[in-house]
Enzyme design. Structure first.
Site, PDB file in Angstrom:
ATOM      1  N   SER A  90      51.698  36.529  42.936  1.00 46.76           N
ATOM      2  CA  SER A  90      52.311  37.268  44.040  1.00 46.76           C
ATOM      3  C   SER A  90      53.191  38.402  43.500  1.00 46.76           C
ATOM      4  O   SER A  90      52.684  39.341  42.909  1.00 46.76           O
ATOM      5  CB  SER A  90      53.088  36.307  44.944  1.00 46.76           C
ATOM      6  N   ASP A 117      44.487  33.680  52.409  1.00 46.10           N
ATOM      7  CA  ASP A 117      45.835  34.083  51.989  1.00 46.10           C
ATOM      8  C   ASP A 117      46.595  34.636  53.191  1.00 46.10           C
ATOM      9  O   ASP A 117      46.179  35.621  53.805  1.00 46.10           O
ATOM     10  CB  ASP A 117      45.746  35.135  50.886  1.00 46.10           C
ATOM     11  N   HIS A 148      47.643  31.396  50.002  1.00 43.77           N
ATOM     12  CA  HIS A 148      48.473  32.099  49.013  1.00 43.77           C
ATOM     13  C   HIS A 148      48.889  31.071  47.969  1.00 43.77           C
ATOM     14  O   HIS A 148      50.029  30.581  47.947  1.00 43.77           O
ATOM     15  CB  HIS A 148      49.683  32.710  49.714  1.00 43.77           C
TER      16      HIS A 148
END
EC number: 3.1.2.-
Length: 235
Positions: free
Chosen positions: A119, A172, A206
């Site tokens: 991320s 995600d 995610h």
């Protein structure tokens, strides 16, 4: 904003031959990613790899009503990723060459140092791929942002031949997988990266998964010594 000292994990087989510097995501810590060292070091090919897991400073997060969290840069909105905290990003990017040079001072050549992240950590990873002036071993980008257009002024071609493993999930909820595909296109077509693999995982959010880790390991092993030229055939 005070920083926590990075977690360092020594190679199981000495002397160390490779180094991995891994950057976590929003609200996480270096400790939250030490499992990656344990997983990768199980493979004999990576028993001689050492690891560094930095922790981001705590800062107020605009999109979270200014509640504090560990972060490499501020998040201004959960709905739009166009407004990037360049000041915070650039400040965090200053840490990357320092950590790389620490490894070089320990005898690990640039070409055997891998940078990875999840991320926000993936943003640092890909920012390094675009800007670091020396060829590095490779890059691992997990669930990263959908665009790096804001980095165009920092582009260097030193790592266009380095291996890049980019992963993303179709579910995600932070960064859509379509953005990952756009990043892959820009790195290969616009920036000229020649060994950039994008792997999309059906149903993954995610996050990461066992299959993703297996794929990343296989990619790393296939590219550990990618900097070495192919041997000339015997005459």
């Amino acid at each position: 904003m005070s920083a926590t000292a990075p977690i360092r994990i020594a190679a199981r087989a000495q002397p160390a031959k490779y180094a991995f510097i891994i950057f976590h995501g929003l609200g996480d810590s270096g400790a939250g990613w030490t499992f990656l060292a344990e997983y990768l070091q199980r493979d004999p090919a990576l028993a001689s790899a050492q690891f560094v897991f930095p922790t981001a400073p705590v800062r107020p997060i605009t999109a979270n009503n200014f509640a504090p969290a560990t972060a490499w840069l501020d998040v201004r909105s959960w709905l739009s990723h166009e407004s990037v905290d360049l000041e915070g990003f650039n400040e965090s990017m200053k840490l990357v060459p320092k950590l790389i040079e620490e490894q070089v001072a320990q005898g690990i050549p640039y070409e055997r140092i891998w940078i990875g992240g999840f991320s926000q950590g993936a943003a640092l990873t890909m920012g390094t791929a675009l800007s670091f002036p020396h060829r590095l071993g490779g890059f691992l980008s997990f669930s990263g942002p959908p665009s790096y257009r804001w980095l165009e002024h920092t582009v260097s071609d030193a790592n266009t031949g380095a291996p890049v493993f980019q992963s993303h999930g179709t579910m995600d909820e932070v960064f859509p997988s379509s953005g990952a595909e756009a990043v892959h296109r820009s790195f290969t077509s616009q920036y000229g990266f020649k060994n950039h693999r994008l792997k999309i995982y059906d149903g993954l959010g995610h996050s990461i998964s066992p299959q993703l880790l297996d794929d990343a390991l296989a990619f790393i092993k296939a590219n550990l010594d990618a900097e070495k030229p192919a041997p000339r055939p015997a005459l």
